[in-house]
Structure formats: structure tokens, C-alpha cells
Design an enzyme around this catalytic site. Structure first.
Site, PDB file in Angstrom:
ATOM      1  N   HIS A  73       4.434  29.561 -38.314  1.00  0.00           N
ATOM      2  CA  HIS A  73       3.913  28.605 -37.338  1.00  0.00           C
ATOM      3  C   HIS A  73       3.000  27.556 -37.968  1.00  0.00           C
ATOM      4  O   HIS A  73       2.678  26.561 -37.329  1.00  0.00           O
ATOM      5  CB  HIS A  73       3.210  29.327 -36.178  1.00  0.00           C
ATOM      6  CG  HIS A  73       1.839  29.840 -36.490  1.00  0.00           C
ATOM      7  ND1 HIS A  73       1.595  31.130 -36.893  1.00  0.00           N
ATOM      8  CD2 HIS A  73       0.621  29.239 -36.449  1.00  0.00           C
ATOM      9  CE1 HIS A  73       0.295  31.302 -37.069  1.00  0.00           C
ATOM     10  NE2 HIS A  73      -0.314  30.166 -36.819  1.00  0.00           N
ATOM     11  N   ASP A 118       6.975  35.468 -38.410  1.00  0.00           N
ATOM     12  CA  ASP A 118       5.924  34.484 -38.669  1.00  0.00           C
ATOM     13  C   ASP A 118       5.537  34.445 -40.154  1.00  0.00           C
ATOM     14  O   ASP A 118       4.367  34.446 -40.509  1.00  0.00           O
ATOM     15  CB  ASP A 118       4.685  34.761 -37.814  1.00  0.00           C
ATOM     16  CG  ASP A 118       3.779  33.529 -37.726  1.00  0.00           C
ATOM     17  OD1 ASP A 118       4.287  32.411 -37.893  1.00  0.00           O
ATOM     18  OD2 ASP A 118       2.566  33.712 -37.497  1.00  0.00           O
ATOM     19  N   SER A 136      -4.807  30.275 -40.167  1.00  0.00           N
ATOM     20  CA  SER A 136      -3.476  30.873 -40.209  1.00  0.00           C
ATOM     21  C   SER A 136      -2.836  30.690 -41.573  1.00  0.00           C
ATOM     22  O   SER A 136      -2.872  29.603 -42.155  1.00  0.00           O
ATOM     23  CB  SER A 136      -2.576  30.224 -39.161  1.00  0.00           C
ATOM     24  OG  SER A 136      -2.795  30.784 -37.905  1.00  0.00           O
TER      25      SER A 136
END
Length: 594
Positions: free
Chosen positions: A332, A364, A442
Site C-alpha cells: 500500500h 501487503d 508503513s
């Protein structure tokens, strides 16, 4: 960027990036003050349009760190990337004493590191200097203005700050301490505003010391000098004061200007050297040896943490795990970015074009490659050895904290974490922590005490009112397994319907004429897809799959992960005309991320 899940009562902000695929739309939720910050950065990263005043759009100016607090307000860096840390360590508990003595409201912001003065450990703030007394196990405030006088700086104080010279009116020889106090307080007679300001705290003697000179008139101001502070009463209107208003001067700052504080002590500490902890919580205290160990780990590991950005759409983090330039990150993170402009920015200032080798939105995980010489690489650890209670670090390029990459410290709470961010695929078996992660972290590394990579930080959960935060990281063993399959000739075949999904809601129902406020709206259907072959029409709403209700995209994806490419699934749809139909769709293979 960082995906997050919000529990219980929430404020919701939805943002969707439109594309013809089954990838999750970029819509996230917020809750309380903490979630408001997170939503702000997420929306900025996704180039969405919102009322900017609703959200924080600048890094935190101060925040909790291990054993204390870090402040940038008086660091002198216009970008806010430097400041001063006040902490409890090496047997000197300045952070605790700073709070006991009134914190920023009373003492102002820290303006120095610790240093030694007359054999004592001290640290300066804007309005005072803290001095540690080991026998009492507490701090006292230095008689700072007495130190000016002892250094022959009374004339300097008069000229630069309009503070009168030290002067005792009466011979105090033979007086008891109580009599001395009474005599000095008599200096305040006839000056109610100054007297009130001095006595506004019940511990005036501890905080300010004794009055050290008669009230002096400098024309526009009257000034009370004490042993540790100076009070100015305005006698005229100015742009910032009114007659009768009393201001406590920043005598700590004056000490720097007068060179009473060593130059080395006022050298600011880079924010990137701090170890952040959760806000709004008590000080996280660790032993000095562990603190030194964690700082060393963060410094070494941080060299391999890259910022991934296209310079326009957003930014996230990645970690160099191989000196040949291989990078792990989250799917992502790279999905919304323009791959033609994608670059990796290293902490040493170098920037390289980055190429996506492969990615998988179900797990992911994505793998990138850069070309360069002398590239750092983080040591590889064993995620299966991670246990609840372990100390852990997360490093990333979240804009919420200044001086990226920023390091966060916490502990593992579970190795069986579960989360499903809005409209995303569910994830289980995650490493769950109390790290202060935020959007931009992230794809950054989760690191053990040995400085080894054990996971990828991927999501957070914000509980009610934003007062509780839980971080989730993909275990490294899973990342390695997924990456190896992605880079193999076979890849990882993932099934897809072949249409662009949108959550049905009341607004969309009014717009489209549907009498539904739930389900998955089919915006477009890809040609040559299983959905097209089954007769699925754009404008339809999927309300059931495999005999189970489909409330939204998240529910659809929870059902999708049970299937493989080629499976036939039964879906119930409501067509644009309002007819309810049952269709059999053969799932095709999703295109690989490159």
C-alpha cells in the site's frame, strides 16, 4: 502512509482514488485527537482535498521519549528538526523534577543539554536552571541571578534586560531566616501587581528565591529581582502588554546570551536521535544500560531505512535488507505512487530511482530495487523468536515526528495480532506492539534489541477517542516467504472479479436510484474478465457472495481470500433496474504490480 483501523465510536473521513481494479480504495477513519492527526497526514499523502483547518498538518513540536520528553520549541532550527531532551537517566531525574516544578508553564522549554556547573549536574530552561542534588534525590533551582552578580554581570543585566543590580537594603546579620524573609518581602510593599505575581505560587521561595533588590523603575516597566527570577510590570500599553501586566523574564535565555552556559551545552540534539513513545502516557522508564543499547540500535538500523516517494502523491518507508539494493516495503506504500517517478531517499542524503520488482496487495508486501554503491543493509533476524514482552523498535519516515527517519520504542503485546483496515484484506498472525506508529511509517522495519529486522510495520488500530494506539507488523518470515514467491517465475496468482468496487451508501444510492445503503457498487467492469463473462453490469450492487451477506468491500475481501484463481463463486446482485439476480462468476487472475 499507514493503514489503520478505528474501533468503537468514530469520526469518518472517506477518500477514494479511482482505478479499474480490485485494489482497496484509499479511505480511512479517524477518532479523537490522535486519529485526527493520522487522518491529516494520510489525506495529505494521498493528495486529497479536505478542510485543512480540521487537521494537524505539521510535525509535533514536542513528544514523549524513553525516560523523558523532547522539545523542539527552543531548538533554534526553523524546520523544527532539533531540540533538547529532558530525561531521567544516569541517576539524575530531571524529567520527573521538571514536571514536579511546573513543567513548561512555569519553567519554559529546555534550552540546553545537561552539563556540569560547580560540581553539580544542571540543565537550563528558558526561565531557570535545574540543579541535581543526589543526597536529596531531587532537583533545586539555581540562584541564577545571584550567579550573574557573582560573575560581575550586574551592569550587563541592567543594560540588556533592565534588571536592577543585587542590593540588600538592611543589615541581616543575626536575623533568623524567618526574619530575613519578612525583611525581603517588605520590598514588595506598595507594589500589589508584583507582590501578587511573586506570591502566586505557594512555593514562591523554592521557585523564585528571595527578593534580591528593591523594586526598580525603568520608566515603562517596574522590575522585581529575586535570586532566581525577574518580574517586569508594564506601566504603559504596548503591542503585547497592558499597564499592570506582569511578565516573568526568561533568565535562562539571558544566561546563554551572557555566556554563563557553555557553548557545548547549547548544541541542540537532532530529533532523529530520540526514541519516541506513546503520547499521553506516563514516562516510559528503562534502565540506563538498556537505554544506551536502544539508542545504539536505532542509530545503526536507521541508516538502512529509506523514504519512498514520487515527490507528488505521497510517501512511505522501506528498508534495505540487501547491500545489492533490495528493499522491503508495504504494497500500500507503492501502489498509489507514480512508479515512473518513484525514488528512494537514504538518511545519508543520497537519492536513487527505485524500481518495483513485485508486490502483493493481499499480503501487503512489495520488493523494490535501487542501484548504488556502498548501500547499507539491516541485519536479518528471526521473527519466530519474537515473544510478548520483548522490547522492540520501529523506524520510519512519518511526518508526524520531526527529523525523519524517527525511531519509536515499545514492547510486543502479541504475536497473533489481527486487523482489517477499512476496505482492505484481513491480516492475521501479526506482531502486535504499542509502538507510536503513524502514517508514513508503513513499510519501515520492526527491529529487535540486537538491531535485526523482524517485521514490516503496516497498520495501526486507534481505539475510542484516540487515546489508545496499537501497532501491527508483518512478521519477517512471512515477508520473506511472500517475496520469494513474488520473485519466482510463477509469482503468486491472486483471484479477482474484474470490476472496480465502491462502497454503497445513502449518497450513492440517491445518485444511482438504488434503494440500498449497503453492498458493493460495481462502477466499471473490465473487458475479458470473469465478471464480464458472467453478465455483471456496471451500476449493479453485489449484496451476497457464497451465500453470505456483503455489507461492504471489506466483507467482500474477507470472502475472497478463501478462493483461488479459476474458482466459480455465486454472487447475488441488484441490477441498475432494481432486479435481483444470481450470477456465477469465474475468478480471473489479478495483474501483478510492477
Amino acid at each position: 502512509m499507514l493503514r489503520y483501523e478505528v474501533k468503537q465510536q468514530v469520526v469518518t473521513v472517506d477518500v477514494t482514488k479511482q482505478h479499474l481494479s480490485d485494489h482497496p480504495p484509499s479511505a480511512r477513519r479517524s477518532a479523537g485527537w490522535l486519529a485526527a492527526v493520522f487522518v491529516a497526514f494520510l489525506l495529505v499523502c494521498l493528495n486529497a482535498s479536505v478542510a485543512a483547518a480540521q487537521f494537524r498538518d505539521e510535525p509535533l513540536e514536542d513528544y514523549r521519549v524513553v525516560n523523558g520528553h523532547y522539545f523542539t520549541q527552543a531548538g533554534g532550527d526553523p524546520d523544527g528538526d532539533e531540540g533538547f531532551r529532558i530525561s531521567d537517566e544516569n541517576g539524575v531525574n530531571f524529567a520527573s523534577e521538571f514536571e514536579r516544578l511546573g513543567g513548561v508553564e512555569v519553567l519554559g522549554y529546555p534550552i540546553s543539554r545537561r552539563f556540569s556547573w560547580d560540581g553539580f549536574a544542571v540543565q537550563a530552561t528558558q526561565k531557570a536552571v535545574l540543579q541535581w542534588h543526589p543526597q536529596a534525590n531531587r532537583a533545586a533551582l539555581v540562584n541564577l541571578l545571584d550567579a550573574f552578580s557573582d560573575a560581575g554581570l550586574d551592569s550587563w543585566l541592567e543594560q540588556h534586560a533592565r534588571i536592577p543590580r543585587r542590593q540588600v537594603l538592611h543589615d541581616e546579620t543575626g536575623l533568623t531566616f524567618e526574619e530575613v524573609v519578612a525583611a525581603r518581602l517588605s520590598y514588595l510593599d506598595g507594589f500589589p501587581a508584583l507582590r501578587s505575581a511573586y506570591l502566586s505560587t505557594p512555593d514562591a521561595l523554592e521557585r523564585y528565591g528571595l527578593p534580591a533588590a528593591p523594586i526598580a523603575n525603568f520608566g515603562s516597566v517596574r522590575v522585581l529581582r529575586t535570586q532566581r527570577a525577574a518580574f517586569q510590570e508594564s506601566r504603559v500599553w504596548t503591542s503585547s502588554t497592558r499597564p499592570g501586566q506582569v511578565t516573568v523574564l526568561d533568565v535562562g535565555t539571558l544566561a546563554i546570551e551572557a555566556d554563563l552556559i557553555p557553548t557545548a551545552a547549547i548544541e541542540a540534539i537532532a530529533a532523529s536521535e530520540t526514541l519516541a513513545t506513546l503520547p499521553g502516557s506516563p514516562i516510559l522508564r528503562v534502565e540506563d544500560a538498556l537505554l544506551a543499547e536502544l539508542r545504539s540500535v536505532a542509530e545503526r538500523a536507521g541508516r538502512a531505512v529509506v523514504k519512498l516517494t514520487d515527490g507528488r502523491t505521497g510517501a512511505g518507508s522501506g528498508v534495505l535488507y540487501d547491500p545489492e539494493g533490495l528493499i522491503y516495503t508495504n504494497y500500500h506504500v507503492v501502489w498509489p505512487l507514480d512508479r515512473r517517478q518513484l525514488r528512494a531517499e537514504l538518511p545519508d542524503g543520497r537519492t536513487f530511482p527505485a524500481r518495483v520488482l513485485a508486490g502483493d496487495n493481499w499480503a501487503d508486501v512489495a520488493v523494490l530495487k535501487i542501484e548504488g554503491d556502498d548501500l547499507p543493509a539491516i541485519p536479518i533476524g528471526d521473527s519466530q523468536s519474537v515473544q510478548p514482552g520483548d522490547w522492540i523498535l520501529g523506524i520510519g519516515h512519518a511526518p508526524l515526528l520531526p527529523g525523519t527517519p524517527s525511531a519509536k520504542v515499545g514492547r510486543v503485546s502479541s504475536t497473533e495480532g489481527r486487523i482489517q483496515a477499512e476496505d482492505d484484506f484481513p491480516h492475521t498472525g501479526l506482531i502486535q506492539t504499542n509502538l507510536f506508529l503513524s502514517p508514513g511509517d508503513s513499510g519501515g522495519p520492526l527491529i529487535n534489541r540486537r538491531g535485526e529486522l523482524v517485521g514490516l510495520n503496516t497498520a495501526i488500530r486507534v481505539a475510542r477517542r484516540g487515546r489508545s494506539l496499537t501497532g501491527f507488523s508483518i512478521p519477517l518470515a512471512r515477508v520473506q516467504q511472500i517475496a520469494a514467491r513474488l520473485l519466482s517465475p510463477e509469482g503468486i496468482p491472486r483471484p479477482q472479479f474484474g470490476f472496480a468496487p465502491v462502497n454503497m451508501n445513502r449518497g450513492l444510492a440517491l445518485q444511482t436510484g438504488h434503494r440500498l445503503n449497503y453492498g458493493v457498487y460495481v462502477r466499471d467492469v473490465l473487458p475479458n474478465s470473469g465478471a464480464k463473462a458472467a453478465g455483471l453490469q456496471a451500476g449493479s450492487v453485489i449484496i451476497s457472495m457464497d451465500g453470505r451477506s456483503v455489507e461492504d468491500i471489506g466483507a467482500l475481501r474477507r470472502l475472497m481470500i478463501r478462493h483461488e484463481v479459476g474458482d466459480e463463486v455465486e454472487v447475488v446482485v441488484v441490477t441498475p433496474s432494481g432486479e435481483r439476480r444470481s450470477l456465477t462468476v469465474r475468478l480471473g487472475m489479478a495483474a501483478a504490480l510492477t
